[in-house]
Motif scaffolding. Sequence first.
Motif: not given
Length: 136
Positions: A57-68, A70-84
Amino acid sequence: MSRNWINLWLLLGVVIIPFPTTVLADAFAHAGTDRDRRVAVVLYALAAAAMSAPWLAFFAYLRRHPRLLGEGLDRAFVSDQRVRPVVGMALYLTAAALGWFVNPVLGLVGIGVMILFHALTSEGLRHLWARRRRPA
Protein backbone atom coordinates in the motif's frame (compact mmCIF):
# COMPACT_ATOMS: atom_id res chain seq x y z
CA MET A 1 -6.16 4.30 1.68
CA SER A 2 -4.73 7.44 3.26
CA ARG A 3 -1.11 7.73 4.26
CA ASN A 4 -2.13 7.94 7.91
CA TRP A 5 -3.72 4.49 7.74
CA ILE A 6 -0.70 3.13 5.90
CA ASN A 7 1.59 4.56 8.60
CA LEU A 8 -0.56 3.07 11.35
CA TRP A 9 -0.48 -0.31 9.61
CA LEU A 10 3.34 -0.10 9.39
CA LEU A 11 3.60 0.87 13.06
CA LEU A 12 1.35 -2.01 14.06
CA GLY A 13 3.92 -4.40 12.64
CA VAL A 14 6.69 -2.64 14.52
CA VAL A 15 4.93 -2.93 17.87
CA ILE A 16 3.81 -6.52 17.31
CA ILE A 17 7.13 -8.06 16.18
CA PRO A 18 8.81 -8.10 19.64
CA PHE A 19 6.28 -10.67 20.90
CA PRO A 20 6.92 -13.37 18.24
CA THR A 21 10.64 -12.57 18.46
CA THR A 22 10.59 -13.34 22.19
CA VAL A 23 8.55 -16.51 21.62
CA LEU A 24 11.01 -17.63 18.94
CA ALA A 25 14.05 -16.91 21.13
CA ASP A 26 12.54 -18.72 24.11
CA ALA A 27 11.60 -21.76 22.05
CA PHE A 28 15.12 -22.18 20.69
CA ALA A 29 17.26 -20.89 23.58
CA HIS A 30 15.48 -22.60 26.46
CA ALA A 31 15.17 -26.11 25.07
CA GLY A 32 11.56 -25.85 23.97
CA THR A 33 9.94 -28.92 22.52
CA ASP A 34 9.85 -29.53 18.78
CA ARG A 35 6.22 -28.41 18.73
CA ASP A 36 7.13 -25.21 20.63
CA ARG A 37 9.74 -24.45 17.99
CA ARG A 38 7.33 -25.15 15.15
CA VAL A 39 4.71 -22.84 16.61
CA ALA A 40 7.31 -20.13 17.31
CA VAL A 41 8.65 -20.23 13.74
CA VAL A 42 5.15 -20.06 12.28
CA LEU A 43 4.13 -17.23 14.61
CA TYR A 44 7.21 -15.18 13.73
CA ALA A 45 6.95 -15.88 10.00
CA LEU A 46 3.26 -14.91 9.92
CA ALA A 47 3.95 -11.70 11.84
CA ALA A 48 6.83 -10.86 9.48
CA ALA A 49 4.68 -11.60 6.43
CA ALA A 50 2.00 -9.32 7.86
CA MET A 51 4.66 -6.62 8.34
CA SER A 52 5.47 -6.83 4.62
CA ALA A 53 1.87 -6.28 3.49
CA PRO A 54 1.52 -2.55 4.28
CA TRP A 55 4.55 -1.82 2.12
CA LEU A 56 2.45 -2.74 -0.92
CA ALA A 57 0.00 0.00 0.00
CA PHE A 58 2.89 2.36 0.83
CA PHE A 59 4.54 1.97 -2.59
CA ALA A 60 1.19 2.20 -4.38
CA TYR A 61 0.54 5.48 -2.54
CA LEU A 62 3.97 6.79 -3.54
CA ARG A 63 3.32 5.82 -7.14
CA ARG A 64 0.13 7.89 -7.09
CA HIS A 65 1.83 10.82 -5.26
CA PRO A 66 5.31 11.17 -6.80
CA ARG A 67 5.75 14.64 -5.29
CA LEU A 68 6.40 12.86 -1.96
CA LEU A 69 9.52 11.16 -3.30
CA GLY A 70 12.79 12.46 -1.98
CA GLU A 71 15.49 13.99 -4.12
CA GLY A 72 17.18 11.39 -6.31
CA LEU A 73 14.25 8.98 -6.16
CA ASP A 74 11.94 8.38 -9.07
CA ARG A 75 9.03 6.16 -10.05
CA ALA A 76 11.43 3.46 -11.22
CA PHE A 77 12.75 3.17 -7.66
CA VAL A 78 9.21 2.83 -6.32
CA SER A 79 8.39 0.20 -8.94
CA ASP A 80 11.53 -1.76 -8.07
CA GLN A 81 10.72 -1.62 -4.37
CA ARG A 82 7.22 -3.04 -4.92
CA VAL A 83 8.82 -6.44 -5.52
CA ARG A 84 10.34 -6.60 -2.04
CA PRO A 85 7.13 -6.92 0.02
CA VAL A 86 5.72 -9.51 -2.39
CA VAL A 87 8.90 -11.55 -2.11
CA GLY A 88 8.86 -10.99 1.64
CA MET A 89 5.32 -12.24 2.10
CA ALA A 90 5.82 -15.25 -0.16
CA LEU A 91 9.09 -16.35 1.39
CA TYR A 92 8.03 -15.73 4.99
CA LEU A 93 4.98 -17.90 4.33
CA THR A 94 7.27 -20.50 2.77
CA ALA A 95 9.48 -20.35 5.88
CA ALA A 96 6.37 -20.86 8.02
CA ALA A 97 5.37 -23.93 6.00
CA LEU A 98 8.90 -25.34 6.13
CA GLY A 99 9.06 -24.70 9.87
CA TRP A 100 5.77 -26.42 10.52
CA PHE A 101 5.77 -29.31 8.07
CA VAL A 102 9.48 -30.08 7.61
CA ASN A 103 11.72 -28.82 10.39
CA PRO A 104 11.59 -25.73 12.63
CA VAL A 105 15.33 -25.12 12.16
CA LEU A 106 14.81 -24.99 8.39
CA GLY A 107 12.01 -22.47 8.92
CA LEU A 108 14.34 -20.42 11.12
CA VAL A 109 16.98 -20.48 8.38
CA GLY A 110 14.32 -19.24 5.93
CA ILE A 111 13.53 -16.35 8.28
CA GLY A 112 17.22 -15.51 8.49
CA VAL A 113 17.51 -15.53 4.70
CA MET A 114 14.59 -13.12 4.45
CA ILE A 115 16.13 -10.75 6.99
CA LEU A 116 19.36 -10.82 4.97
CA PHE A 117 17.41 -10.25 1.72
CA HIS A 118 15.70 -7.19 3.16
CA ALA A 119 18.99 -5.84 4.51
CA LEU A 120 20.79 -6.26 1.19
CA THR A 121 17.98 -4.75 -0.88
CA SER A 122 17.03 -1.86 1.42
CA GLU A 123 18.36 0.70 -1.08
CA GLY A 124 16.56 -0.96 -3.95
CA LEU A 125 17.21 -3.92 -6.17
CA ARG A 126 18.78 -1.84 -8.94
CA HIS A 127 21.25 -0.36 -6.45
CA LEU A 128 22.22 -3.88 -5.33
CA TRP A 129 22.83 -5.03 -8.90
CA ALA A 130 24.75 -1.84 -9.72
CA ARG A 131 27.09 -2.45 -6.76
CA ARG A 132 27.73 -6.00 -7.92
CA ARG A 133 28.66 -4.83 -11.44
CA ARG A 134 31.21 -2.21 -10.37
CA PRO A 135 34.79 -3.23 -10.99
CA ALA A 136 36.83 -3.81 -7.83
